[in-house]
Design an enzyme around this catalytic site. Structure first.
Site, PDB file in Angstrom:
ATOM      1  N   LYS A   1       8.516 -11.944   8.560  1.00  0.00           N
ATOM      2  CA  LYS A   1       8.130 -10.941   7.559  1.00  0.00           C
ATOM      3  C   LYS A   1       9.188 -10.877   6.457  1.00  0.00           C
ATOM      4  O   LYS A   1       8.867 -10.855   5.272  1.00  0.00           O
ATOM      5  CB  LYS A   1       8.034  -9.551   8.205  1.00  0.00           C
TER       6      LYS A   1
ATOM      7  N   GLN B   1       7.842  -2.118  14.210  1.00  0.00           N
ATOM      8  CA  GLN B   1       7.300  -3.199  15.040  1.00  0.00           C
ATOM      9  C   GLN B   1       6.905  -2.674  16.423  1.00  0.00           C
ATOM     10  O   GLN B   1       7.690  -1.982  17.081  1.00  0.00           O
ATOM     11  CB  GLN B   1       8.347  -4.325  15.153  1.00  0.00           C
TER      12      GLN B   1
ATOM     13  N   ASP C   1       0.727  -0.682   7.878  1.00  0.00           N
ATOM     14  CA  ASP C   1       0.112  -1.221   9.091  1.00  0.00           C
ATOM     15  C   ASP C   1      -1.279  -0.619   9.307  1.00  0.00           C
ATOM     16  O   ASP C   1      -2.068  -1.150  10.089  1.00  0.00           O
ATOM     17  CB  ASP C   1       0.972  -0.840  10.318  1.00  0.00           C
TER      18      ASP C   1
END
Ligand code: GUN
Length: 295
Positions: free
Chosen positions: A53, A97, A120
């Site tokens: 990322k 995460q 997200d």
């Protein structure tokens, strides 16, 4: 007839070029999109996602704020960088995460993220908006699956889609997106899971079969209809002493056998994987544009 392979790397590359051009346009107005990432612990798969990322952000011109915290980080300590980035105008997207260590309450963490920066799409408010068909951030992996289908010329509208797996990250959101009254939806969706009685009965009916169960090569050729489109979301590490690292990556689909039956299929690696990060970059760009009043 052997299937055509959907090249996720290529589709991701094309989309990243499109995103990069938009980022460059914003830079002319002194706007730099920013993504904050928080990783707790040392799970090797999570570490490799997060590294990828960060690299992708750098390549495209997105500012990144990386926060790596030890596995024994307390819930309060994890809240501190979230609060800081919620209020930092340089940050347009915040990603924590998953999975988090067991002692941390995932729901509380996701609730703490500013919904306007939830790139997200995991905040309950954004999940609600998605289910209701309102505009919001779409979770990255299922959005990547839809982009792959669309950009490969697959008609989603009216298709029988069977999803194997009901995770919060892939199966549930994908099913919701695909039933929306929209060109990216209008599918008839079945979601299968560990308690499904006759899995093959369902998978054999699928025009589009999405495997997202996290079980290596569980979808075998006899479970697939001739000419089906097969999307493999699984990324499994399987021990393999012949490899330098001691393991190989494999999907949830028995690729070699199923490719002889499907019309289109994604490989692992190089299928859905590169799309997840691409859609994260896309959501961060959209968030930056919104914050600047450009959408
Ligand atoms: N873990 C696996 N996939 C994802 C994802 O898309 N977002 C986050 N935050 N964690 C993940």
């Amino acid at each position: 007839m052997a299937a055509k392979i959907i090249d996720g790397k290529q589709v991701a590359q094309t989309m990243r070029e499109e995103i990069k051009q938009e980022v460059e346009k914003l830079k002319k107005d002194n706007i730099v999109p920013g993504l904050g990432v928080i990783l707790v612990g040392e799970d090797p798969a999570s570490q490799s996602y997060v590294r990828a990322k960060e690299k992708a952000c750098e390549k495209i011109g997105i500012y990144s704020d990386d926060n790596r915290l030890p596995a024994d980080t307390k819930q309060d300590e994890l809240m501190a960088p979230i609060k800081r980035m919620n209020n930092d105008p340089k940050i347009n997207g915040i990603l924590v995460q998953l999975p988090l260590p067991d002692h941390i309450n995932e729901t509380d963490v996701l609730l703490a993220i500013n919904p306007d920066k939830d790139v997200d799409g995991f905040h309950p408010m954004n999940i609600g908006k998605m289910v209701a068909g309102e505009k919001t951030f779409w979770p990255c992996t299922p959005h990547g699956v839809i982009q792959l289908l669309q950009r490969s010329g697959v008609k989603i509208e009216g298709a029988e889609v069977v999803i194997v797996g009901r995770s919060n990250i892939v199966g549930k959101p994908l099913a919701n997106m695909l039933i929306q009254k929209a060109p990216t939806g209008n599918a008839t969706v079945t979601v299968c899971h560990t308690r499904t009685k006759d899995l093959a009965f369902h998978t054999k009916r699928a025009d589009i079969l999405v495997a997202a169960a996290g079980k290596p090569e569980m979808i075998t050729a006899d479970m697939v209809k001739e000419g089906a489109v097969v999307i493999d979301v699984g990324v499994n590490r399987v021990e393999d002493p012949s490899k330098e690292k001691g393991y190989r990556l494999t999907g949830d689909v028995d690729f070699e056998a199923v490719k002889e039956k499907a019309s289109l299929i994604t490989p692992v690696p190089g299928g859905v994987g590169p799309m997840t990060i691409t859609m994260l970059l896309y959501n961060t760009l959209e968030s930056a544009k919104k914050a600047a009043g450009k959408v």
